[in-house]
Design a protein around this motif. Structure first.
Motif, PDB file in Angstrom:
ATOM      1  N   ASP A 102      44.765   9.737  52.243  1.00 31.48           N
ATOM      2  CA  ASP A 102      44.412   9.564  50.830  1.00 31.48           C
ATOM      3  C   ASP A 102      45.485   8.798  50.059  1.00 31.48           C
ATOM      4  O   ASP A 102      45.417   8.716  48.821  1.00 31.48           O
ATOM      5  CB  ASP A 102      44.193  10.931  50.170  1.00 31.48           C
ATOM      6  N   ALA A 103      46.464   8.249  50.763  1.00 34.87           N
ATOM      7  CA  ALA A 103      47.525   7.501  50.089  1.00 34.87           C
ATOM      8  C   ALA A 103      46.986   6.162  49.582  1.00 34.87           C
ATOM      9  O   ALA A 103      45.934   5.687  50.009  1.00 34.87           O
ATOM     10  CB  ALA A 103      48.691   7.265  51.052  1.00 34.87           C
ATOM     11  N   ASP A 104      47.715   5.554  48.667  1.00 36.66           N
ATOM     12  CA  ASP A 104      47.330   4.259  48.114  1.00 36.66           C
ATOM     13  C   ASP A 104      47.904   3.143  48.989  1.00 36.66           C
ATOM     14  O   ASP A 104      49.119   3.038  49.163  1.00 36.66           O
ATOM     15  CB  ASP A 104      47.846   4.108  46.682  1.00 36.66           C
ATOM     16  N   PHE A 105      47.019   2.335  49.529  1.00 34.97           N
ATOM     17  CA  PHE A 105      47.424   1.237  50.391  1.00 34.97           C
ATOM     18  C   PHE A 105      47.227  -0.097  49.683  1.00 34.97           C
ATOM     19  O   PHE A 105      46.192  -0.319  49.027  1.00 34.97           O
ATOM     20  CB  PHE A 105      46.605   1.230  51.689  1.00 34.97           C
ATOM     21  N   ALA A 106      48.203  -0.988  49.833  1.00 32.35           N
ATOM     22  CA  ALA A 106      48.025  -2.360  49.376  1.00 32.35           C
ATOM     23  C   ALA A 106      46.982  -3.056  50.247  1.00 32.35           C
ATOM     24  O   ALA A 106      46.184  -3.852  49.770  1.00 32.35           O
ATOM     25  CB  ALA A 106      49.349  -3.114  49.423  1.00 32.35           C
ATOM     26  N   ILE A 107      47.017  -2.728  51.530  1.00 29.38           N
ATOM     27  CA  ILE A 107      46.024  -3.217  52.471  1.00 29.38           C
ATOM     28  C   ILE A 107      45.943  -2.237  53.631  1.00 29.38           C
ATOM     29  O   ILE A 107      46.961  -1.700  54.070  1.00 29.38           O
ATOM     30  CB  ILE A 107      46.377  -4.640  52.984  1.00 29.38           C
ATOM     31  N   ASN A 108      44.735  -1.992  54.077  1.00 23.96           N
ATOM     32  CA  ASN A 108      44.520  -1.147  55.250  1.00 23.96           C
ATOM     33  C   ASN A 108      43.337  -1.765  55.998  1.00 23.96           C
ATOM     34  O   ASN A 108      42.196  -1.346  55.851  1.00 23.96           O
ATOM     35  CB  ASN A 108      44.234   0.292  54.848  1.00 23.96           C
ATOM     36  N   ALA A 109      43.660  -2.797  56.779  1.00 22.53           N
ATOM     37  CA  ALA A 109      42.624  -3.637  57.368  1.00 22.53           C
ATOM     38  C   ALA A 109      42.689  -3.614  58.880  1.00 22.53           C
ATOM     39  O   ALA A 109      43.774  -3.603  59.473  1.00 22.53           O
ATOM     40  CB  ALA A 109      42.771  -5.076  56.869  1.00 22.53           C
ATOM     41  N   SER A 110      41.510  -3.638  59.485  1.00 14.78           N
ATOM     42  CA  SER A 110      41.396  -3.763  60.928  1.00 14.78           C
ATOM     43  C   SER A 110      41.086  -5.225  61.244  1.00 14.78           C
ATOM     44  O   SER A 110      39.931  -5.641  61.221  1.00 14.78           O
ATOM     45  CB  SER A 110      40.286  -2.845  61.458  1.00 14.78           C
ATOM     46  N   ASP A 111      42.132  -6.011  61.483  1.00 16.21           N
ATOM     47  CA  ASP A 111      41.964  -7.433  61.768  1.00 16.21           C
ATOM     48  C   ASP A 111      41.416  -7.647  63.174  1.00 16.21           C
ATOM     49  O   ASP A 111      41.668  -6.842  64.077  1.00 16.21           O
ATOM     50  CB  ASP A 111      43.309  -8.162  61.671  1.00 16.21           C
ATOM     51  N   HIS A 137      41.035  -5.276  68.089  1.00 18.61           N
ATOM     52  CA  HIS A 137      41.356  -5.192  66.664  1.00 18.61           C
ATOM     53  C   HIS A 137      42.760  -4.625  66.480  1.00 18.61           C
ATOM     54  O   HIS A 137      43.213  -3.769  67.250  1.00 18.61           O
ATOM     55  CB  HIS A 137      40.338  -4.313  65.931  1.00 18.61           C
ATOM     56  N   TYR A 138      43.431  -5.111  65.452  1.00 13.56           N
ATOM     57  CA  TYR A 138      44.806  -4.711  65.150  1.00 13.56           C
ATOM     58  C   TYR A 138      44.857  -4.304  63.681  1.00 13.56           C
ATOM     59  O   TYR A 138      44.364  -5.018  62.806  1.00 13.56           O
ATOM     60  CB  TYR A 138      45.754  -5.868  65.417  1.00 13.56           C
ATOM     61  N   ARG A 139      45.460  -3.141  63.414  1.00 10.50           N
ATOM     62  CA  ARG A 139      45.485  -2.626  62.046  1.00 10.50           C
ATOM     63  C   ARG A 139      46.808  -2.930  61.353  1.00 10.50           C
ATOM     64  O   ARG A 139      47.896  -2.744  61.923  1.00 10.50           O
ATOM     65  CB  ARG A 139      45.255  -1.116  62.032  1.00 10.50           C
ATOM     66  N   LEU A 140      46.680  -3.397  60.100  1.00  4.31           N
ATOM     67  CA  LEU A 140      47.813  -3.537  59.200  1.00  4.31           C
ATOM     68  C   LEU A 140      47.564  -2.583  58.040  1.00  4.31           C
ATOM     69  O   LEU A 140      46.662  -2.820  57.226  1.00  4.31           O
ATOM     70  CB  LEU A 140      47.939  -4.969  58.677  1.00  4.31           C
ATOM     71  N   ALA A 141      48.326  -1.524  57.976  1.00  3.55           N
ATOM     72  CA  ALA A 141      48.180  -0.533  56.909  1.00  3.55           C
ATOM     73  C   ALA A 141      49.488  -0.496  56.126  1.00  3.55           C
ATOM     74  O   ALA A 141      50.460   0.137  56.546  1.00  3.55           O
ATOM     75  CB  ALA A 141      47.858   0.841  57.489  1.00  3.55           C
ATOM     76  N   LEU A 142      49.512  -1.199  54.992  1.00  7.64           N
ATOM     77  CA  LEU A 142      50.710  -1.291  54.163  1.00  7.64           C
ATOM     78  C   LEU A 142      50.519  -0.469  52.895  1.00  7.64           C
ATOM     79  O   LEU A 142      49.570  -0.699  52.138  1.00  7.64           O
ATOM     80  CB  LEU A 142      50.982  -2.753  53.789  1.00  7.64           C
ATOM     81  N   LEU A 143      51.402   0.479  52.679  1.00 10.38           N
ATOM     82  CA  LEU A 143      51.324   1.343  51.504  1.00 10.38           C
ATOM     83  C   LEU A 143      51.785   0.605  50.249  1.00 10.38           C
ATOM     84  O   LEU A 143      52.645  -0.278  50.317  1.00 10.38           O
ATOM     85  CB  LEU A 143      52.186   2.582  51.717  1.00 10.38           C
ATOM     86  N   GLU A 144      51.211   0.977  49.117  1.00  6.15           N
ATOM     87  CA  GLU A 144      51.663   0.379  47.860  1.00  6.15           C
ATOM     88  C   GLU A 144      53.107   0.760  47.571  1.00  6.15           C
ATOM     89  O   GLU A 144      53.882  -0.047  47.049  1.00  6.15           O
ATOM     90  CB  GLU A 144      50.754   0.806  46.714  1.00  6.15           C
TER      91      GLU A 144
END
Length: 301
Positions: free
Chosen positions: A117-126, A279-286
């Motif tokens: 439930d954290a705030d992510f700048a991006i949480n994408a499955s590229d 697929h590769y995930r980039l999950a960057l928190l705000e």
């Protein structure tokens, strides 16, 4: 099985394990090769935790680097072993800024750390792509005199900073703040020192940027790739990426990987011969989040 922090004596086992999962381990492999496991003062040093058999074989790794980013690799396992996550949480060295890895494994680590439930700048499955450089499809005009590839150090520094800031905001969801400027400046210094970033010059003007954000003698990972909005739809990024890969191939590199969630970029990469492999995930928190071994995660202050 042991679930513990890794040490220099585990280097060969860790490297061998990661090499078997090369496409989703480039940053881990590159940093491990450059900084080892216990060179704490190296800018690419990290703290590594592993699932280790009695015979010393490594079968899963969770590592965190100084910028707070966490990289995971659990091989053929669908999830990160809970005992490994527990060992990591018990000694986690920094607040978590982001989580990267195989899309499902990274998503599992997000959940295990209580960050769902954290705030992510991006949480994408590229989409993850690979290319055997022997099969690189070279654009017909890539060797034309009008397209010149130069080291990024030959480009105006303010242009590089502006382009990288725009890339971070558009591609990674970053906020345009003074902190972002500091982050970009530091990253640029490293890229220029390592000579892993190049620009494309057309009619004396820089029109595109490309680099390798991880590299090994046999493999490179492409990124960042950026073309200013006003220069898009001219094929400049495709030409520049091809040029960088031709140069890498001439130096003995055999394979390249990259990931993207952009349909336009995907078409350009597929035109060069890249093929989807996962697929590769980039999950960057705000904002970085402190992780306690027993309590719920708290925003870092």
């Amino acid at each position: 099985m042991q679930y513990r922090k890794l040490h220099d004596a585990d280097f060969d086992a860790a490297n061998a394990f990661l090499a078997n999962h090369a496409a989703t381990s480039m940053v881990l492999r590159g940093n491990l090769r450059t900084a080892g496991i216990e060179r704490r003062r190296h800018p690419l040093s990290g703290t590594y935790f592993g699932e280790v058999s009695e015979a010393g074989h490594v079968s899963a790794i969770v590592a965190q680097f100084g910028n707070g980013n966490v990289f995971v690799q659990a091989g053929g396992q669908a999830t990160i072993p809970h005992a490994l996550t527990k060992a990591f949480r018990a000694e986690i060295p920094h607040p978590v800024a982001g989580i990267f890895g195989d899309a499902d494994q990274a998503a599992d680590m997000v959940d295990q750390l209580g960050l769902g439930d954290a705030d992510f700048a991006i949480n994408a499955s590229d989409v993850l792509y690979t290319l055997d450089l022997a099969d690189l499809i070279v654009p017909v005009n890539v060797r034309a005199d009008g397209f010149q590839m130069v080291d990024a150090e030959k480009l105006d520094r303010s242009t590089l900073l502006r382009w990288l800031r725009a890339y971070e905001i558009e591609a990674l969801g970053a906020q345009d703040t003074p902190l972002l400027d500091s982050k970009i400046a530091s990253r640029l210094v490293h890229a220029l020192d390592a000579r892993t970033m190049w620009g494309l010059i057309v009619d004396g003007k820089p029109v595109s940027l490309s680099g390798f954000n991880a590299q090994l003698p046999e493999m490179v990972q492409v990124g960042p790739v950026w073309t200013p909005v006003e220069q898009r739809s001219n094929g400049y990024a495709r030409i520049l990426v091809a040029k960088t890969l031709l140069a890498a191939r001439s130096n003995g590199v055999k394979h390249a990987i990259l990931s993207t969630d952009s349909e336009a970029a995907a078409k350009a990469y597929e035109a060069l011969g890249f093929a989807k492999i996962g697929h590769y995930r980039l999950a960057l928190l705000e904002c970085p989040v402190k992780i306690d071994s027993h309590l719920e995660p708290q925003l870092a202050v």
